[in-house]
Motif scaffolding. Structure first.
Motif, PDB file in Angstrom:
ATOM      1  N   THR A   1      32.271 -18.320  49.903  1.00  0.00           N
ATOM      2  CA  THR A   1      32.978 -17.109  49.463  1.00  0.00           C
ATOM      3  C   THR A   1      32.889 -16.004  50.517  1.00  0.00           C
ATOM      4  O   THR A   1      33.829 -15.785  51.279  1.00  0.00           O
TER       5      THR A   1
ATOM      6  N   ASP B   1      31.063 -16.875  40.539  1.00  0.00           N
ATOM      7  CA  ASP B   1      30.491 -18.217  40.677  1.00  0.00           C
ATOM      8  C   ASP B   1      29.045 -18.250  40.191  1.00  0.00           C
ATOM      9  O   ASP B   1      28.631 -19.183  39.512  1.00  0.00           O
TER      10      ASP B   1
ATOM     11  N   ASP C   1      26.947 -21.215  48.070  1.00  0.00           N
ATOM     12  CA  ASP C   1      28.223 -20.663  47.600  1.00  0.00           C
ATOM     13  C   ASP C   1      28.591 -19.381  48.354  1.00  0.00           C
ATOM     14  O   ASP C   1      29.769 -19.059  48.491  1.00  0.00           O
ATOM     15  N   TYR C   2      27.583 -18.689  48.857  1.00  0.00           N
ATOM     16  CA  TYR C   2      27.838 -17.506  49.690  1.00  0.00           C
ATOM     17  C   TYR C   2      28.722 -17.884  50.881  1.00  0.00           C
ATOM     18  O   TYR C   2      29.655 -17.182  51.238  1.00  0.00           O
TER      19      TYR C   2
ATOM     20  N   TRP D   1      31.845 -14.355  44.609  1.00  0.00           N
ATOM     21  CA  TRP D   1      30.478 -14.883  44.616  1.00  0.00           C
ATOM     22  C   TRP D   1      29.802 -14.580  43.282  1.00  0.00           C
ATOM     23  O   TRP D   1      29.166 -15.435  42.666  1.00  0.00           O
TER      24      TRP D   1
ATOM     25  N   SER E   1      23.281 -15.291  54.570  1.00  0.00           N
ATOM     26  CA  SER E   1      23.284 -14.403  53.401  1.00  0.00           C
ATOM     27  C   SER E   1      22.070 -13.468  53.363  1.00  0.00           C
ATOM     28  O   SER E   1      22.215 -12.317  52.953  1.00  0.00           O
TER      29      SER E   1
END
Lengths: 451, 308
Positions: free
Chosen positions: A415, A436, A411-412, A433, A207
């Motif tokens: 997603t 979330d 979470d990146y 993203w 990310s």
């Protein structure tokens, strides 16, 4: 027996859960403390003290020895508590337990808000840290501060460039690095068709790489006011521009999307499956071991630009040294990180000693010929420090991170990372993203500005 | 130490006193176990239960929420996603592994295999390798570009299957755990086979049964309880599936998401999301769930055994 064993299943996990109770203390508010006087400092530096310093930067022994020589009463106990996340987990646990935390810890820029929100780092402004500001690259300095508060002294920085295999590009008839991202896409097609190599690999878990591209495009996806308010903006025109670009180039099949840092990935770098890498200044160090056979064939260049003729950078990586709340020796701890990262011989040593090679944050070191004119063998003698120093000056300030970056990064992968692997629309994944991150922020009690 | 069992009690009172002494000795023996059992198992369980009743926020601190975390668990699609995956894993991997274990045990027990000792050791050896190491090694085999399996495919001019893709990942994990645990289960069954009185085989042979018939009608029923033990262990082991996803995730980070298995989900909630309380609720629910499933399996098999 079966029942006990079944319960044991739960227990394994529970025990893991128990060992780590996350940050639970309330929001950090800064008490405005009076400035520490010179008399206090003198007294503290002559009091026998042992400081514990958690860092995952290698090779800092000479700098620490020099500090101990200058202040014979102070001993520094350097501990490698694990790389990044491993260190933060231990630090969280120690802070929650109320004992075992170090006096000083290295924190990556992206993690600083996660520790200020739990009120776990000491504001260094009363110790005189604010006066150091002008000596550092503006972007590097900004990550350790919020408003007038100073949470850490920058130790290293990761201005992003494009490093590439000049031999592979030459085979495809390309002799200069792409100046724009549009050119980059064209070159990627040429390199793929003529040599079979990918001009770059976009690892779906990195990310910070994509965030660096958004930063370069002028986007500010995250900010945190140091109190209860966070802003999440992953639907801006800049994010859309970067996302759509990535969707297109990934779908073209001219860049690869292999997971990074695996054995497969290192081998791919070594044998030319990838012809280049968009990465922070620290990147080449990671390759000099496994891809030693390619040494000398690399060239470093600034990142391609979103708008032709501009000269904007981005950053990926870098860290500050922070004084951890609860230390009984805040003055000595501050004086130590100030010495380490500000004393000119110490800062130069960190940047030039082959055992550490930390990319400097202090502008005087960036300009120092001992650093800037180093001919780097991995790049065939190119003075890459100058290349990256020039990029460092162009990194926009104003970029920030969320106080729950661990979740955001993980979470990146679920997603945006999943979209990169599946080669589906990345902007759609960015929106997911965003949702979330907003939901998580609210659940954690923040006021969330979703733009 | 005295040997109280050798003294003959002379009266009722004497018998009782002796019984008390015996009990005291027994408690003495189990005390070290109980100390560890309580401090390492009971206390953490209770603490997790306690944690699971709270909610902690970065802003706002800790608040008592009763069973809200459990209510969330039972409506959390991510929890069910992991549970569903475990269910699939359970119904496919466990039968395959146990069938193989039974087969190997019978073959070795038959005494017709040359180098049986070596084979026994070779099949058991993977169990002696720590799960972390074996997953790493298999990870190298599975690597999509330069992994051993892909290299072999490329060497003969075929395109290699992506063993780490969304579609194949669970199968790849089943393969690792089958390889790792088949020997362990084989040894349990083999040990049970060795304890069957040989007269049974002689009798069966006299009645004209061949080796296959003996295996199926005499040996297998005789080791039913050992197989049962293996089933229960395997069911519990399946719910614990954690090492494989947590290590293979570096090779396929977008395939193995944070909720890939329930234990891995709980781990991620606790360590990455800082939702320790919710993680405790998930872990607790999973423990209860595992107990129920194990009990059902046990009960079903017992009933069948009684009918038989």
């Amino acid at each position: 027996m079966k029942r006990n064993s079944a319960i044991a299943v739960g227990v394994g996990v529970i025990a893991a859960a128990v060992l780590l109770s996350g940050c639970s203390s309330g929001g950090g508010t800064t008490a405005s403390a009076a400035m520490v006087s010179q008399a206090d400092i003198t007294k503290a530096m002559n009091t026998p003290t042992t400081l514990t310093f958690w860092t995952f930067a290698p090779g800092l022994t000479p700098e620490i020895a020099a500090f101990e020589k200058k202040y014979p009463k102070i001993k520094v106990d350097e501990v490698n508590a694990g790389q990044s996340a491993a260190e933060y987990t231990k630090l969280d646990a120690a802070l929650t337990a109320g004992k075992g935390a170090p006096d000083v810890a290295q924190l990556e820029y992206s993690e600083v808000p996660s520790f200020t929100v739990t009120n776990s780092v000491v504001n260094l402004a009363p110790y005189g840290a604010a006066s150091l500001k002008d000596q550092y690259t503006p972007a590097a300095w900004s990550y350790g501060t919020s408003g007038a508060d100073v949470w850490g002294i920058p130790q290293d920085f990761g201005p992003m460039g494009f490093i590439y295999r000049n031999d592979i590009l030459a085979k495809a008839g390309i002799t200069t690095a792409p100046a724009t991202w549009a050119q980059f896409a064209t070159d990627a097609a040429t390199v793929k068709s003529k040599t079979g190599s990918y001009l770059a690999n976009f690892n779906p878990t990195d990310s910070p790489q994509v965030l660096g591209l958004i930063q370069q495009a002028g986007g500010i996806p995250f900010s945190y006011n140091g109190k209860k308010t966070v802003t999440v903006d992953l639907e801006s025109p800049q994010v859309k521009e970067v996302s759509d670009y990535l969707t297109k180039i990934i779908q073209s099949g001219n860049v690869s999307v292999d997971p990074g840092w695996t054995d497969d990935w290192f081998q791919s770098v070594a044998n030319g499956r990838y012809a280049g890498w968009v990465v922070g200044a620290w990147g080449p160090d990671d390759l000099s071991g496994t891809a030693a056979n390619t040494s000398g064939k690399w060239t470093a260049a600034p990142m391609p630009q979103w708008t032709a003729g501009q000269n904007v950078g981005g950053d990926w990586g870098g860290s500050v040294d922070s004084v951890i709340k609860g230390t009984s020796h805040p003055i000595q701890a501050y004086e130590f990180i100030k010495y380490l990262n500000n004393d000119s011989s110490s800062a130069t040593e960190m940047a030039t000693n082959p055992k550490s090679l930390l990319f400097p944050t202090k502008t005087s070191v960036l300009a120092d010929p001992a650093f800037a004119s180093q001919k780097v063998a991995f790049f065939g003698g190119q003075e890459t420090n100058t290349t990256f120093s020039d990029i460092a000056k162009t990194v926009p300030t104003g970029f920030g991170y969320l106080p729950y970056m661990d979740y955001a990064t993980s979470d990146y992968i679920n997603t945006v990372g999943a979209a990169i692997t599946a080669k589906t629309d990345i902007y759609t994944a960015m929106k997911k993203w965003q949702n979330d991150l907003v939901a998580y922020g609210k659940k954690q009690g923040f006021t969330v500005n979703a733009k | 130490m005295t040997a109280p069992t050798l003294t003959v009690p002379r009266s009722r009172a004497g018998f009782k006193a002796q019984q008390r002494r015996l009990n005291a000795t027994a408690y003495g023996f189990i005390t070290p176990f109980m100390v560890f059992f309580i401090t390492m198992l009971v206390v953490p369980i209770l603490y997790a239960l306690y944690l699971s009743l709270f909610q902690s926020q970065l802003i706002g601190g800790q608040t008592f929420v009763g069973f809200a975390n459990y209510a969330q668990t039972f409506t959390d699609p991510k929890f069910y996603e992991g549970l569903g995956r475990i269910g699939l894993y359970l119904v496919i991997q466990v039968p395959i592994m146990l069938a193989l274990a039974l087969f190997f045990a019978l073959v070795i027990d038959s005494g017709r295999l040359k180098g049986a000792k070596f084979v026994r050791l070779a099949i058991f050896a993977p169990y002696a390798i720590p799960g972390v190491i074996s997953t790493l090694v298999w990870g190298y085999f599975y690597g999509s570009n330069f992994g051993l399996i892909s290299q072999l495919f490329h060497a003969v001019g075929l395109s290699a299957p992506d063993l780490l893709s969304q579609k194949n990942m669970l199968g790849s994990m089943m393969n690792i755990s089958t390889w790792e645990f088949v020997g362990y289960n084989m040894i349990i069954i083999y040990a049970a086979l060795r304890s069957i009185p040989t007269e049974l085989f002689d009798a069966a042979e006299m009645d004209g049964a061949g080796q296959w018939r003996i295996a199926w009608s005499v040996k297998v029923p005789a080791v039913r309880s050992a197989i049962m033990l293996c089933v229960i262990f395997s069911v519990i082991g399946s719910f614990q599936l954690f090492t494989e996803p947590s290590l293979l995730v570096t090779l396929a980070p977008t395939v193995i998401d944070t909720q890939y298995t329930p234990t891995y989900y709980a781990y991620n909630l606790a360590f990455t999301n800082h939702e320790t309380n919710y993680a405790a609720a998930i872990a607790f629910s999973l423990g209860i769930f595992t107990a129920i499933v194990s009990y059902i399996v046990q009960l079903t098999v017992q009933r069948r055994a009684e009918r038989a």
